[in-house]
Write a protein that holds these residues in place. Structure first.
Motif, PDB file in Angstrom:
ATOM      1  N   ALA A   1      -6.642   3.986  -1.879  1.00 30.90           N
ATOM      2  CA  ALA A   1      -6.628   5.428  -1.603  1.00 30.90           C
ATOM      3  C   ALA A   1      -5.270   5.993  -2.010  1.00 30.90           C
ATOM      4  O   ALA A   1      -4.451   6.337  -1.154  1.00 30.90           O
TER       5      ALA A   1
ATOM      6  N   LEU B   1     -17.687   6.392  -0.833  1.00 21.72           N
ATOM      7  CA  LEU B   1     -17.889   6.089   0.586  1.00 21.72           C
ATOM      8  C   LEU B   1     -19.339   6.315   1.000  1.00 21.72           C
ATOM      9  O   LEU B   1     -19.895   5.548   1.803  1.00 21.72           O
TER      10      LEU B   1
ATOM     11  N   THR C   1       0.834  -1.207   0.000  1.00 25.81           N
ATOM     12  CA  THR C   1       0.000   0.000   0.000  1.00 25.81           C
ATOM     13  C   THR C   1       0.867   1.254   0.000  1.00 25.81           C
ATOM     14  O   THR C   1       0.612   2.210  -0.752  1.00 25.81           O
TER      15      THR C   1
ATOM     16  N   GLY D   1     -10.449   3.069  -6.797  1.00 22.85           N
ATOM     17  CA  GLY D   1     -10.374   4.215  -5.894  1.00 22.85           C
ATOM     18  C   GLY D   1      -9.707   5.419  -6.508  1.00 22.85           C
ATOM     19  O   GLY D   1      -9.634   5.573  -7.725  1.00 22.85           O
TER      20      GLY D   1
ATOM     21  N   THR E   1      -9.015   0.401   3.137  1.00 25.18           N
ATOM     22  CA  THR E   1      -8.463   1.253   2.080  1.00 25.18           C
ATOM     23  C   THR E   1      -7.198   0.630   1.486  1.00 25.18           C
ATOM     24  O   THR E   1      -6.082   1.135   1.654  1.00 25.18           O
TER      25      THR E   1
ATOM     26  N   LEU F   1      -9.573   9.593  -1.022  1.00 27.33           N
ATOM     27  CA  LEU F   1     -10.765   8.753  -1.084  1.00 27.33           C
ATOM     28  C   LEU F   1     -11.924   9.576  -1.630  1.00 27.33           C
ATOM     29  O   LEU F   1     -12.051  10.758  -1.318  1.00 27.33           O
TER      30      LEU F   1
END
Length: 433
Positions: free
Chosen positions: A168, A178, A57, A138, A191, A173
């Motif tokens: 994200a 959401l 990530t 995303g 995320t 985001l």
């Protein structure tokens, strides 16, 4: 501006079938290089769990996560995103959700039982999956419709927990996504994205639970990962580029049809938009309308590439021929823009969704008509189905024999087992005789 010139095909030409198959032959998006990268990511997540997720990530999404708990969003964050949306958008999403839910309620598979002539009870039990994972693209991308279309059928099916993963990049985001998650009642949002998210959903980590099925669209890395984990978990499909076929009699406003074709072409350069008609004047009029309306689009460059490389205007011999061509294509979306759409529909065997009549654009199906917009692509409508409640329900067969019924079944099962050379099967059956 250079005129937009979709390919012209004529079913009377001797080479038509070869030309059509060449048009439909879209090269696989998943390369060997992507597969190798994905295999390495999956192996790392299986081995190192949360630590691998955090590393990937931070690497791919340019974040600085230190603890796995930082990857989760709580219910308050989703509700805050929902409340931040403009009122008219909340109203539109709510109306769409209500229609998707109403349609999904009709899809529930029902249990049944019956008694045969010998007193044996046979039946089918229906139970929902325990936990489902939903992948959502995303960053700046906003696909709240995909959140609703994937999550609501799972909820209607009675799935115990829906876990949504959404990347994200740079910590960004989208509040619309959401907010849609809040509206759909998604239980947990993490995320993370890419192949690492698919691996986490399939195998679980220290903080992310493994799921029973993974649904939702993604890029080539996500598609490759879904293919790799299939069998460990269920998946919805390996989706290809979006596609639309329109069959028109020439009496629908060509400007409408031009924009209907563009509605799929604007997804990406590999999307496919095809118009079929026995009326050459219809094809000419729609081509002119496409050129007239192209400049209206912000994504005109994508549309131009898609239509130029994958689009086509096909002259059919007659309505039977038009239907036959469409059946060969087996499109994701099929519009029947004709005077008697239901009569023509009777000739259609293969399509993910059929839009009947001049006032039913495919865009209604994408957002709010009610039926699911997750549909088979790349000719898979020949053997596959739209996403629906039934994709989240499991069917279990029920068999309950009476002593008398067992005596009837025992010699039948025993004899067939003998023929297959399976002695334990035969003895097990005959023990009940």
């Amino acid at each position: 501006m250079t005129p937009l010139q979709p390919q012209r095909l004529d079913s009377r030409d001797a080479a038509f079938n070869l030309q059509l198959d060449a048009l439909l032959d879209r090269a696989p998006e998943i390369s060997a290089e992507i597969t190798t990268v994905v295999d390495d990511i999956i192996a790392a997540v299986r081995r190192d769990g949360d630590a691998a997720l955090i590393g990937f990530t931070n690497q791919f999404d340019r974040r600085s996560v230190q603890q796995a708990g930082e990857l989760a969003l709580d219910a308050a964050a989703l509700e805050a995103a929902w409340n931040s949306l403009p009122a008219d958008l909340r109203d539109a999403l709510s109306a769409a959700a209500q229609r998707i839910t109403a349609y999904a309620e009709h899809q529930k598979i029902t249990a049944f039982e019956f008694t045969d002539a010998h007193g044996n009870r046979l039946g089918q039990r229906i139970t929902p999956m325990g936990r489902v994972g939903l992948y959502v693209p995303g960053g700046k991308a906003a696909y709240p419709s995909s959140v609703l279309m994937n999550a609501i059928p799972a909820k209607v099916a009675g799935v115990g927990e829906v876990v949504m993963v959404v990347p994200a990049p740079d910590g960004e985001l989208n509040p619309v996504v959401l907010g849609a998650a809040h509206l759909a009642g998604i239980d947990r949002v993490i995320t993370i994205g890419g192949a690492q998210a698919i691996a986490a959903l399939a195998y679980g980590t220290q903080t992310i639970p493994a799921v029973d099925k993974i649904v939702g669209p993604g890029n080539a890395y996500v598609a490759a990962a879904k293919r790799r984990v299939f069998g460990r978990v269920g998946i919805d499909s390996i989706a290809g580029p979006s596609e639309i076929v329109i069959i028109s009699d020439g009496n629908t406003d060509p400007r409408w049809l031009a924009m209907d074709l563009f509605s799929q072409a604007e997804h990406d350069e590999l999307a496919q938009s095809i118009l079929i008609s026995p009326d050459a004047a219809c094809l000419d009029a729609v081509e002119a309308a496409m050129n007239a309306r192209l400049s209206e689009l912000d994504r005109h460059a994508i549309v131009r590439a898609s239509v130029g490389h994958r689009g086509a205007l096909i002259l059919a011999k007659d309505w039977d021929d038009a239907a036959a061509i469409s059946n060969h294509i087996a499109p994701e979306h099929l519009e029947l823009a004709v005077d008697a759409p239901r009569a023509l529909m009777d000739k259609i065997r293969h399509a993910g969704a059929i839009f009947l009549g001049r006032h039913t654009p495919e865009a209604f199906g994408d957002y709010c008509a009610g039926p699911n917009h997750v549909l088979p692509t790349s000719r898979a409508a020949r053997f596959s189905n739209p996403l629906g409640v039934y994709e989240f329900q499991k069917r279990t067969s029920l068999i309950e024999c009476t002593p008398e019924g067992a005596k009837v079944l025992a010699p039948i099962a025993g004899r067939i087992a003998d023929a297959e050379g399976l002695g334990a099967h035969a003895a097990s059956a005959r023990d009940r005789s």
